[in-house]
Design an enzyme around this catalytic site. Sequence first.
Site, PDB file in Angstrom:
ATOM      1  CG  HIS A 180      -1.557  -5.274   9.233  1.00 48.04           C
ATOM      2  ND1 HIS A 180      -2.580  -4.249   8.861  1.00 48.04           N
ATOM      3  CD2 HIS A 180      -0.540  -4.474   8.883  1.00 48.04           C
ATOM      4  CE1 HIS A 180      -1.869  -3.797   7.874  1.00 48.04           C
ATOM      5  NE2 HIS A 180      -0.684  -3.769   8.052  1.00 48.04           N
ATOM      6  CG  ASP A 215      -5.975  -4.415   9.795  1.00 40.47           C
ATOM      7  OD1 ASP A 215      -5.411  -4.738  11.108  1.00 40.47           O
ATOM      8  OD2 ASP A 215      -5.253  -4.868   8.755  1.00 40.47           O
ATOM      9  CB  SER A 241      -0.242  -0.334   7.658  1.00 47.42           C
ATOM     10  OG  SER A 241      -0.447  -1.241   6.719  1.00 47.42           O
TER      11      SER A 241
HETATM   12  N1  ASP Z   1      -1.393  -3.581   3.862  1.00 48.40           N
HETATM   13  C1  ASP Z   1      -0.396  -2.823   3.519  1.00 48.40           C
HETATM   14  C2  ASP Z   1       0.873  -2.984   4.575  1.00 48.40           C
HETATM   15  O1  ASP Z   1       0.931  -4.088   5.251  1.00 48.40           O
HETATM   16  C3  ASP Z   1      -0.936  -1.097   3.441  1.00 48.40           C
HETATM   17  C4  ASP Z   1      -0.470  -1.066   2.035  1.00 48.40           C
HETATM   18  O2  ASP Z   1       0.561  -1.265   1.536  1.00 48.40           O
HETATM   19  O3  ASP Z   1      -1.319  -0.307   1.428  1.00 48.40           O
HETATM   20  O4  ASP Z   1       1.653  -2.185   4.870  1.00 48.40           O
END
Ligand code: ASP
Length: 753
Positions: free
Chosen positions: A86, A220, A654
């Site tokens: 992502h 991911d 992330s």
């Molecule tokens: N999935 C989160 C992000 O998009 C990571 C997190 O906030 O733990 O930054």
Amino acid sequence: MKLKTISIFAALFIVAPNFFATEGMWLPNLIKALNYSDMQSKGLMISAEEIYSVNNSSMKDAVAHFNGGCTSEVVSNKGLLFTNHHCGYSQIANHSTVEKNYLRDGFWAKNFGEELANESLYVDFIVRIEDVTSKMLGGSKAEGESEDDFVKRKTAEITKELINGTDYMAKIKPFNYGNKYFAFVIERFTDIRLVGAPPSAIGKFGFDTDNWVWPRHTGDFSIFRIYANKDNKPADYSSENIPYTPKHYFPISLKGVKEGDFSMVYGFPGRTQQFLTSYAVDQKMNKTNPARIDMREKSLAVINSTMKQSEELRIRYASYQSGVSNAWKKWKGENFGLEKENALAKKIEKERIYTERINENEELKKQFGLLLPSLKTLYKENESYQKAFDYYIEMIYSGPKSLRHINNFVSVIENAEKYRLAGSLDAEMEKLKKNYQAFIDYPEQLEFEKRMWKSLYSTSMNHVGKEFHPDNLLAQSNYLTNMDKIIDDMFEKSMFLSEKKLLNYLNNPTEKNLKKIKKDKGYTMVKSFYDALRGKVIPAYYSNEDKITELMKEYSKSIQIVFPTEKYWYDANSTLRVSYGQIEGSAPRDGMRYTHKTTAEGIMAKYIPNNDEFDVPEKLISLINNKDYGRYSEGDSTLVICFTGSNHTTGGNSGSPVINANGELIGINFDRSWESTMSDVMFSEKLCRNITVDIRYVLFVIDKYAGASHLIEEMKLVETPKFTIKKDKIVGGIELPIQNSGVLKSLEKQMSK
Ligand code: ASP
């Protein structure tokens, strides 16, 4: 045989794991002084210098801020970089077309020559961190100099000093509302190429349904490479550049994890707000979050239905959709967790004790007694501005793209005379035209934009106070009852919403034509929205915010005096931090227990053929059905996909390396469970868990799924645990505290046989 003897022997002394979620995101340069002995007592086996050192290579040299938002880590001596799928999503999307659909099918460069360059992508390494508080706060303001200008002047002076004679950059950041300042000297690399990405059915498996959710089965990750010039120094893209040789790269552990293992996350967490008052938490939970969730729900309804129309549109809007939905779901989870943990009641209770303690001490009362009442008043006064701000920000910055495009024209056209005098008007027009043509190039684009406008315009205008509405709407008596018609009319008549008409004017920017442009319906609408935000909302809103920050500076200081026994850390602010805890599951709701890991069986349990979110690539199905996991399996037949830990993380973490007690990479952090997103405001040891993709699954996808074994060959895999004795511990296939030296001697003897 030897192993077995030790295991049996050792079992007698194994102590039950104690659970030790540790709140806090720690500055690595302070770890030695603040956390190291705690980390050691929780299982860390490496030295503080191996985590952070200025003079020798250390882990910090393998952790890079990825494009200013995510984190990434170096995993080979050829500058190979892991981050999340992502995090690399927009780069993967930018390289994707209907014919070469890397989002859908994945991408794997077979050699350096096939690696794909990315415009304006960069990574930052931290060269050193310095406490510059006394320099920043020392000295005095020049006559008539505002606080803001004073801070800016100091920042510029100190930055210059820090990077003098080098190619580095430096950033100075305030910590805890300006009570402290640290400087970060940075080495920025700008030639970063895409090396590999799994198909979205792996890298984004579960999509929105699974995002922010445990149990998780998402691979991911994506892979990039840092390129440098021949001297191993940062350089803009050039075919002459060569793979970067890092100061440090992470060895990768194939040993796997078990519950209770020490774990640590090294990265660039974005923002936390641990000191928020109850007034702020109330505002966030009951006003800001609901407003922004509402606006994003409206956007998502339009985006999602558009993406379903064709593969071309799916690619076109994928990255945009991802950003909009990510925050939308996060805010929902944040509210859920804050409610569940009674965050508001806890804040109120803490403020009650705070006030009581302050009132018992004349000195404290004099110094801090007015802080909470003043903050309360400011939040109240800011309420209507905050509401307008929240809706406008969503409308303008996450809403229809044409709004921002037209605004780019507004800035040039309103200053046309200035540009004309400087001789750059034609060049500016050319730039705008080019961008706009690319934007409007899709036949479906205008229909999409119109739907976005209608939906967000009506939602925002129905909530924002009338005193903040755009002037050109206020001038039309029916603008609240006739919203769709107003937008239809704008789309029909505006030259900005029809390529042909616009080009006619822009190709000929005479004064007469510029006058006509200024009367255009799209132009006046957009200008009016920006003017409303900038003129009616922002001045009072920012002035209140500045006052709040000033008070929070005192309040966060006072909290530490009033509650002296608590452990304090600096709120996250996109600077380099270490969080530590252990691998553990959680019990987030009554009657529910989350285990700490998921396996390939779970992928197949979620599999829905041809489903947008839960389809599984055929090759992966076949590998899973045959349990063909190679050296990446746990035991004979289990492939671990993800695991959770109690490391305090947030957005920006992330892509962060998740590291074991020996400093080896065990996974890539990518998310938190839904109940955890509250940890930006309040950390709960019971609830808050970060989600990591197991590094063995990453390697399995690279090697067994994609056949990119040449990448594996670059890495340093740590397969067989070595037995070593460090201090009072045996480290190896078993890890346990040794309770007395007799036992230690006896074990030593057995191991040397
Ligand atoms: N999935 C989160 C992000 O998009 C990571 C997190 O906030 O733990 O930054």
